[in-house]
Each structure stands twice: as structure tokens, then as C-alpha cells.
Scaffold this motif. Structure first.
Motif, PDB file in Angstrom:
ATOM      1  N   ASN A  75      18.142  -0.880   0.390  1.00  0.00           N
ATOM      2  CA  ASN A  75      17.873   0.528   0.672  1.00  0.00           C
ATOM      3  C   ASN A  75      18.698   1.441  -0.223  1.00  0.00           C
ATOM      4  O   ASN A  75      19.837   1.127  -0.598  1.00  0.00           O
ATOM      5  N   GLY A  76      18.094   2.584  -0.540  1.00  0.00           N
ATOM      6  CA  GLY A  76      18.807   3.602  -1.292  1.00  0.00           C
ATOM      7  C   GLY A  76      18.886   4.883  -0.491  1.00  0.00           C
ATOM      8  O   GLY A  76      18.388   4.970   0.638  1.00  0.00           O
ATOM      9  N   GLU A  77      19.518   5.894  -1.070  1.00  0.00           N
ATOM     10  CA  GLU A  77      19.594   7.198  -0.424  1.00  0.00           C
ATOM     11  C   GLU A  77      19.403   8.269  -1.485  1.00  0.00           C
ATOM     12  O   GLU A  77      19.998   8.214  -2.570  1.00  0.00           O
ATOM     13  N   TYR A  78      18.559   9.236  -1.184  1.00  0.00           N
ATOM     14  CA  TYR A  78      18.300  10.334  -2.117  1.00  0.00           C
ATOM     15  C   TYR A  78      18.023  11.591  -1.323  1.00  0.00           C
ATOM     16  O   TYR A  78      17.215  11.578  -0.387  1.00  0.00           O
ATOM     17  N   GLU A  79      18.714  12.660  -1.649  1.00  0.00           N
ATOM     18  CA  GLU A  79      18.554  13.941  -0.958  1.00  0.00           C
ATOM     19  C   GLU A  79      18.667  13.759   0.557  1.00  0.00           C
ATOM     20  O   GLU A  79      17.865  14.265   1.329  1.00  0.00           O
ATOM     21  N   SER A  80      19.685  12.985   0.969  1.00  0.00           N
ATOM     22  CA  SER A  80      20.007  12.733   2.385  1.00  0.00           C
ATOM     23  C   SER A  80      18.924  11.948   3.110  1.00  0.00           C
ATOM     24  O   SER A  80      18.860  11.979   4.344  1.00  0.00           O
ATOM     25  N   ARG A  81      18.076  11.261   2.367  1.00  0.00           N
ATOM     26  CA  ARG A  81      17.029  10.440   2.979  1.00  0.00           C
ATOM     27  C   ARG A  81      17.236   8.975   2.616  1.00  0.00           C
ATOM     28  O   ARG A  81      17.591   8.655   1.486  1.00  0.00           O
ATOM     29  N   ILE A  82      17.005   8.091   3.590  1.00  0.00           N
ATOM     30  CA  ILE A  82      17.103   6.659   3.346  1.00  0.00           C
ATOM     31  C   ILE A  82      15.799   6.178   2.732  1.00  0.00           C
ATOM     32  O   ILE A  82      14.709   6.471   3.247  1.00  0.00           O
ATOM     33  N   GLN A  83      15.883   5.452   1.640  1.00  0.00           N
ATOM     34  CA  GLN A  83      14.706   4.883   0.983  1.00  0.00           C
ATOM     35  C   GLN A  83      14.644   3.388   1.309  1.00  0.00           C
ATOM     36  O   GLN A  83      15.430   2.600   0.790  1.00  0.00           O
ATOM     37  N   ARG A  84      13.708   3.034   2.149  1.00  0.00           N
ATOM     38  CA  ARG A  84      13.580   1.652   2.618  1.00  0.00           C
ATOM     39  C   ARG A  84      12.519   0.936   1.785  1.00  0.00           C
ATOM     40  O   ARG A  84      11.381   0.766   2.200  1.00  0.00           O
ATOM     41  N   TYR A  85      12.914   0.541   0.611  1.00  0.00           N
ATOM     42  CA  TYR A  85      11.968   0.009  -0.370  1.00  0.00           C
ATOM     43  C   TYR A  85      11.206  -1.211   0.139  1.00  0.00           C
ATOM     44  O   TYR A  85       9.995  -1.324  -0.069  1.00  0.00           O
ATOM     45  N   ARG A  86      11.897  -2.113   0.786  1.00  0.00           N
ATOM     46  CA  ARG A  86      11.264  -3.381   1.174  1.00  0.00           C
ATOM     47  C   ARG A  86      10.288  -3.213   2.338  1.00  0.00           C
ATOM     48  O   ARG A  86       9.501  -4.120   2.611  1.00  0.00           O
ATOM     49  N   GLU A  87      10.315  -2.070   3.008  1.00  0.00           N
ATOM     50  CA  GLU A  87       9.361  -1.837   4.096  1.00  0.00           C
ATOM     51  C   GLU A  87       8.013  -1.334   3.583  1.00  0.00           C
ATOM     52  O   GLU A  87       7.034  -1.293   4.330  1.00  0.00           O
ATOM     53  N   ALA A  88       7.970  -0.952   2.330  1.00  0.00           N
ATOM     54  CA  ALA A  88       6.775  -0.302   1.787  1.00  0.00           C
ATOM     55  C   ALA A  88       5.513  -1.177   1.819  1.00  0.00           C
ATOM     56  O   ALA A  88       4.433  -0.683   2.176  1.00  0.00           O
ATOM     57  N   PRO A  89       5.578  -2.462   1.457  1.00  0.00           N
ATOM     58  CA  PRO A  89       4.330  -3.247   1.458  1.00  0.00           C
ATOM     59  C   PRO A  89       3.643  -3.316   2.819  1.00  0.00           C
ATOM     60  O   PRO A  89       2.414  -3.198   2.903  1.00  0.00           O
ATOM     61  N   ASN A  90       4.414  -3.488   3.877  1.00  0.00           N
ATOM     62  CA  ASN A  90       3.800  -3.550   5.203  1.00  0.00           C
ATOM     63  C   ASN A  90       3.159  -2.225   5.583  1.00  0.00           C
ATOM     64  O   ASN A  90       2.075  -2.198   6.204  1.00  0.00           O
ATOM     65  N   LYS A  91       3.799  -1.126   5.210  1.00  0.00           N
ATOM     66  CA  LYS A  91       3.226   0.182   5.514  1.00  0.00           C
ATOM     67  C   LYS A  91       1.953   0.415   4.712  1.00  0.00           C
ATOM     68  O   LYS A  91       0.969   0.977   5.221  1.00  0.00           O
ATOM     69  N   LEU A  92       1.963  -0.020   3.451  1.00  0.00           N
ATOM     70  CA  LEU A  92       0.757   0.099   2.642  1.00  0.00           C
ATOM     71  C   LEU A  92      -0.359  -0.762   3.216  1.00  0.00           C
ATOM     72  O   LEU A  92      -1.520  -0.337   3.264  1.00  0.00           O
ATOM     73  N   GLN A  93      -0.028  -1.954   3.677  1.00  0.00           N
ATOM     74  CA  GLN A  93      -1.037  -2.816   4.261  1.00  0.00           C
ATOM     75  C   GLN A  93      -1.652  -2.180   5.509  1.00  0.00           C
ATOM     76  O   GLN A  93      -2.864  -2.295   5.750  1.00  0.00           O
ATOM     77  N   GLU A  94      -0.826  -1.494   6.294  1.00  0.00           N
ATOM     78  CA  GLU A  94      -1.350  -0.783   7.461  1.00  0.00           C
ATOM     79  C   GLU A  94      -2.362   0.283   7.038  1.00  0.00           C
ATOM     80  O   GLU A  94      -3.410   0.443   7.687  1.00  0.00           O
ATOM     81  N   ALA A  95      -2.037   1.008   5.969  1.00  0.00           N
ATOM     82  CA  ALA A  95      -2.955   2.037   5.480  1.00  0.00           C
ATOM     83  C   ALA A  95      -4.256   1.406   5.000  1.00  0.00           C
ATOM     84  O   ALA A  95      -5.351   1.907   5.306  1.00  0.00           O
ATOM     85  N   VAL A  96      -4.158   0.301   4.263  1.00  0.00           N
ATOM     86  CA  VAL A  96      -5.354  -0.390   3.775  1.00  0.00           C
ATOM     87  C   VAL A  96      -6.205  -0.858   4.949  1.00  0.00           C
ATOM     88  O   VAL A  96      -7.437  -0.703   4.952  1.00  0.00           O
ATOM     89  N   ASN A  97      -5.563  -1.426   5.957  1.00  0.00           N
ATOM     90  CA  ASN A  97      -6.310  -1.893   7.134  1.00  0.00           C
ATOM     91  C   ASN A  97      -7.016  -0.729   7.828  1.00  0.00           C
ATOM     92  O   ASN A  97      -8.172  -0.865   8.267  1.00  0.00           O
ATOM     93  N   THR A  98      -6.328   0.407   7.928  1.00  0.00           N
ATOM     94  CA  THR A  98      -6.928   1.577   8.566  1.00  0.00           C
ATOM     95  C   THR A  98      -8.124   2.077   7.769  1.00  0.00           C
ATOM     96  O   THR A  98      -9.196   2.358   8.330  1.00  0.00           O
ATOM     97  N   PHE A  99      -7.967   2.192   6.451  1.00  0.00           N
ATOM     98  CA  PHE A  99      -9.077   2.650   5.613  1.00  0.00           C
ATOM     99  C   PHE A  99     -10.267   1.710   5.727  1.00  0.00           C
ATOM    100  O   PHE A  99     -11.416   2.147   5.838  1.00  0.00           O
ATOM    101  N   ASN A 100      -9.993   0.414   5.697  1.00  0.00           N
ATOM    102  CA  ASN A 100     -11.089  -0.554   5.787  1.00  0.00           C
ATOM    103  C   ASN A 100     -11.790  -0.504   7.136  1.00  0.00           C
ATOM    104  O   ASN A 100     -12.996  -0.751   7.232  1.00  0.00           O
ATOM    105  N   SER A 101     -11.041  -0.159   8.173  1.00  0.00           N
ATOM    106  CA  SER A 101     -11.638  -0.120   9.514  1.00  0.00           C
ATOM    107  C   SER A 101     -12.600   1.055   9.677  1.00  0.00           C
ATOM    108  O   SER A 101     -13.443   1.050  10.575  1.00  0.00           O
ATOM    109  N   VAL A 102     -12.450   2.065   8.808  1.00  0.00           N
ATOM    110  CA  VAL A 102     -13.341   3.236   8.880  1.00  0.00           C
ATOM    111  C   VAL A 102     -14.053   3.440   7.536  1.00  0.00           C
ATOM    112  O   VAL A 102     -14.412   4.547   7.172  1.00  0.00           O
ATOM    113  N   LYS A 103     -14.248   2.360   6.818  1.00  0.00           N
ATOM    114  CA  LYS A 103     -14.793   2.466   5.463  1.00  0.00           C
ATOM    115  C   LYS A 103     -16.163   3.130   5.428  1.00  0.00           C
ATOM    116  O   LYS A 103     -16.530   3.766   4.422  1.00  0.00           O
TER     117      LYS A 103
END
Length: 246
Positions: free
Chosen positions: A29-57
Motif C-alpha cells: 500500500n501507498g499513501e498520496y494526498e492523505s489517501r491509502i492506495q491499496r494496489y493489490r485490492e484493485a483486481p478484485n474490485k475490477l472483477q466485481e465491476a466486470v461481473n456487474t457489467f456482464n450481468s446487465v450487458k
């Protein structure tokens, strides 16, 4: 009564999905402008978005990523591995997808990113449906992220001389960029064509181009003079951009 009220509610002309600033990297994790950057969590969040888009394609005309799908890692090899993790997720999207370049995307060579994302060019237009087009901008067009012998680099160096780094020009940081004169002329011509043909445009870019739409430090370099390239203030069109992450 309820049925008549629902019948009077305007229905959307179309819908599309948007993903901004995934910024994945296999690093702590990093920090920028007082925000935590959780880099390794990004793929799962992207997969959630892909699943949501596909569910309403059936309801989506297309999906759009707004740049910075990777953050950049400590070596080119690690950055390329991060990129392929995200590509494997994006390829599962079951709707037509458009992409654009962000500053972090340029942790890899431009040509490599364009080819992998099947982008026709750094900036481009594409038809969406009758009366609608998507216009994709390259807000790193004028930046120092080019070989020094290129016109893009020279234009960026000249702009930095005119608007040097410092508090007087808060948008001027080396990780930001601008929209070059050739691209602005291209955009102005598109707008004139849109007016003539009565076409509405969705304009997408990574950096905000309108003052007041984000912190000044995150705006495109030439947000003040660059907007003159739009030329036709009476044409109304929605704009998609990100770059400033919360």
C-alpha cells in the motif's frame, strides 16, 4: 396514479459502464494526498465491476475505461506483469469496450499499451448509435513522456518554459500533460462536423479539461487555453474524465 407517473418519467437513451483509475500494482500500500492506495485490492474490485457489467450487458451500449489501469511498478518486467493481470480481467467483459491512456499507463511503452487494448490511436472517435459518437482524447499528448527528438516532447518543453513548475501554475507537474495543437485542431473539426450533422458527442479523457471540475493540480496542463480548441460553446455534450482519485 403510480402507473401514469412512471410512464411520464423519461427513459434513458442508452447506458454505458465506466471504470476509472484501477491503478493496480503488485506492491505494498501507498499513501498520496492523505489517501491509502491499496494496489493489490484493485483486481478484485475490477472483477466485481466486470461481473456487474456482464450481468446487465443487455442494457449497456458499451463500457469505457478512463485510463491508469495500472500504477507502475519498480521494474518494467513487474509493470508488464501487472498489466497482464488487468488485461485478463478486462478480456472477460462481454460488452464492446473502449479505452484511453492515462499518465500511469505510460509506465509501459505507448505502442505496447495501444496494441494490447486494441485502441485504434491515442485519440480517436467512434460511432455509438444514430446521432451519437464517442470522442477519446489523449491528455498526455503534450508531455515529457516522449523521446526528446519528437514534436510532442518539444511542445511540452516549450509549454513548461511558458508555464514553469511552481505555485503560479499548479496544474504544471511532470506527471500531468496537455492536449497538443494538432489534437485540438482535430477536436475543433469534430465539433464543427457534429454541429453540421446534428450529432451529440461524449468526450472522454483522463485529465479534467474544465477549470473547477477538479483540483487545479490535476487539470490538464493547457486547460485554460486548450478549451479554445472546442470553439463552439453552444454545443452541449457530456464529458467523462478522472485522474483525481478518492
Amino acid at each position: 396514479m403510480a402507473d401514469s407517473q412512471s410512464a411520464s418519467v423519461p427513459q434513458p437513451l442508452f447506458s454505458f459502464g465506466v471504470v476509472a483509475d484501477v491503478q493496480y500494482a503488485d506492491k505494498d500500500n501507498g499513501e498520496y494526498e492523505s489517501r491509502i492506495q491499496r494496489y493489490r485490492e484493485a483486481p478484485n474490485k475490477l472483477q466485481e465491476a466486470v461481473n456487474t457489467f456482464n450481468s446487465v450487458k443487455q442494457d449497456l451500449l458499451f463500457a469505457l475505461t478512463l485510463g491508469d489501469i495500472i500504477d507502475g511498478n519498480t521494474t518494467l518486467e513487474k509493470t508488464r506483469a501487472d498489466f497482464h493481470v488487468i488485461l485478463e480481467i478486462l478480456c472477460k467483459l462481454d460488452v464492446p469496450t473502449c479505452h484511453l491512456l492515462g499518465n500511469h499507463c505510460l509506465s509501459l511503452p505507448r505502442d505496447e499499451v495501444l496494441k494490447a487494448l486494441n485502441m485504434p490511436a491515442r485519440y480517436y472517435q467512434t460511432d455509438l448509435k444514430a446521432g451519437w459518437k464517442l470522442v477519446v482524447l489523449d491528455s498526455m499528448d503534450m508531455s515529457l513522456n516522449w523521446p526528446e527528438d519528437t514534436e510532442n516532447y518539444k511542445a511540452a518543453a516549450d509549454f513548461l518554459k511558458a508555464y514553469p513548475l511552481g505555485q503560479a501554475n499548479p496544474q504544471m507537474s511532470l506527471w500531468n500533460g496537455g492536449i497538443g495543437s494538432v489534437q485540438l485542431s482535430w477536436l475543433a473539426a469534430l465539433l464543427k462536423d457534429a454541429e453540421r450533422d446534428v450529432v451529440k458527442l461524449i468526450v472522454a479523457g483522463h485529465h479534467p479539461v474544465v477549470g473547477g471540475s477538479a483540483l487545479t493540480t490535476h487539470l490538464v496542463w493547457n486547460h485554460q487555453e486548450g478549451l479554445r480548441g472546442f470553439g463552439l460553446a453552444h454545443i452541449q455534450f457530456p464529458a467523462c474524465r478522472w485522474h483525481l482519485c478518492w
